[in-house]
Structure formats: structure tokens, C-alpha cells
Design a protein around this motif. Sequence first.
Motif, short mmCIF file in Angstrom:
data_model
loop_
_atom_site.label_atom_id
_atom_site.label_comp_id
_atom_site.label_asym_id
_atom_site.label_seq_id
_atom_site.Cartn_x
_atom_site.Cartn_y
_atom_site.Cartn_z
N LYS A 10 75.46 -3.72 13.89
CA LYS A 10 75.36 -5.15 14.19
C LYS A 10 76.25 -5.50 15.38
O LYS A 10 75.85 -6.24 16.29
CB LYS A 10 75.77 -5.96 12.94
N GLY A 11 77.47 -4.97 15.38
CA GLY A 11 78.39 -5.23 16.49
C GLY A 11 77.86 -4.71 17.81
O GLY A 11 77.91 -5.40 18.83
N LEU A 12 77.35 -3.48 17.80
CA LEU A 12 76.78 -2.91 19.03
C LEU A 12 75.56 -3.69 19.49
O LEU A 12 75.37 -3.92 20.69
CB LEU A 12 76.41 -1.44 18.81
N GLY A 13 74.73 -4.11 18.53
CA GLY A 13 73.57 -4.92 18.90
C GLY A 13 73.98 -6.22 19.56
O GLY A 13 73.38 -6.64 20.55
N MET A 20 74.70 -9.36 24.49
CA MET A 20 75.58 -10.07 25.42
C MET A 20 75.52 -9.44 26.81
O MET A 20 75.47 -10.14 27.83
CB MET A 20 77.02 -10.05 24.90
N ALA A 21 75.50 -8.10 26.87
CA ALA A 21 75.42 -7.42 28.16
C ALA A 21 74.13 -7.77 28.88
O ALA A 21 74.12 -8.00 30.10
CB ALA A 21 75.54 -5.90 27.96
N PHE A 72 74.39 -11.37 30.06
CA PHE A 72 75.38 -11.42 31.15
C PHE A 72 74.76 -10.89 32.44
O PHE A 72 74.89 -11.50 33.51
CB PHE A 72 76.61 -10.62 30.75
N GLY A 73 74.07 -9.76 32.34
CA GLY A 73 73.41 -9.19 33.53
C GLY A 73 72.36 -10.12 34.10
O GLY A 73 72.24 -10.27 35.31
N ARG A 74 71.58 -10.75 33.20
CA ARG A 74 70.57 -11.71 33.66
C ARG A 74 71.22 -12.88 34.40
O ARG A 74 70.76 -13.29 35.47
CB ARG A 74 69.73 -12.19 32.47
N GLU A 75 72.31 -13.42 33.83
CA GLU A 75 73.02 -14.52 34.49
C GLU A 75 73.53 -14.11 35.86
O GLU A 75 73.41 -14.86 36.83
CB GLU A 75 74.19 -14.99 33.62
#
Length: 133
Positions: free
Chosen positions: A112-115, A120-121, A124-127
Amino acid sequence: MTDIDDPTLEAALADSDVDPEAVVRLLERTDDIQTVLDLVAIANASLDDEAIRALSETGGTLGGLAKRATDDDAVRVLDSGLVALGEAGASDPEPAGILDTLRALRDPDVRKGLGTLLAMAKAFGRELRERGA
């Protein structure tokens, strides 16, 4: 419980899934925000038009950041992240190798944490891409 003095606010929070402690922490910061706004008002009174325009843009940016920082989802994720960071900091984990990492992937909490980190990554990359950064 919390130190909320407003019975209407306390009742509304009791009927929601919003963490009352997170709301209290946010409300405690309103004095800091008001202080910054007061300083901006004082500075505006003594600056020329171009400086005022630049300061207004900065204030608008800060306002946008404050608005995003108070989003329910952002507050929930940040609060969870800070709790997890505190728990991880309180432990003294052994260094993990590749096999330890692969074994850890069987743990539903690790998955769950990795997902969440991967989501988020991606966001973040899209932003960054959309902003041309």
C-alpha cells in the motif's frame, strides 16, 4: 480529544471523517498566516507600483499553496506520512538487501505504501511536465 471551542465546528467534525486534531493544528497556524498578511499590507503601503505588483504575485502564489495545503486529501496524506515518518524514525531498522526488499513486498502495508509513493511520483512527474519544469 481536541481543544475546539466552537460547538458548531466540533459537531460538524464529529459527523465527518476529518481528523479533528489536524483541523486544530491548521487553525493554530491561522495566526501565522494573518501575521504574514499584515506584513504584506505594511510593505504594500511603502513600496512602488512595480514592487507591489511583484509582491502581489508572490502573495497569490503563497495563497495558492495554502489553499492546496488545506485540501482534505492533502492534509490526510501529509498527516499519515508524518505519523509513518515518526514511527520509522523511532525504530532502528537493519539495512535491507534486494532479497529483504522482495520479501517485504508480501506485506500488504508495504504494498500500500509503495503504491501510494508510485501514485505520488506519477502525479508529481505529470505536474512537472505540465509546468515545463
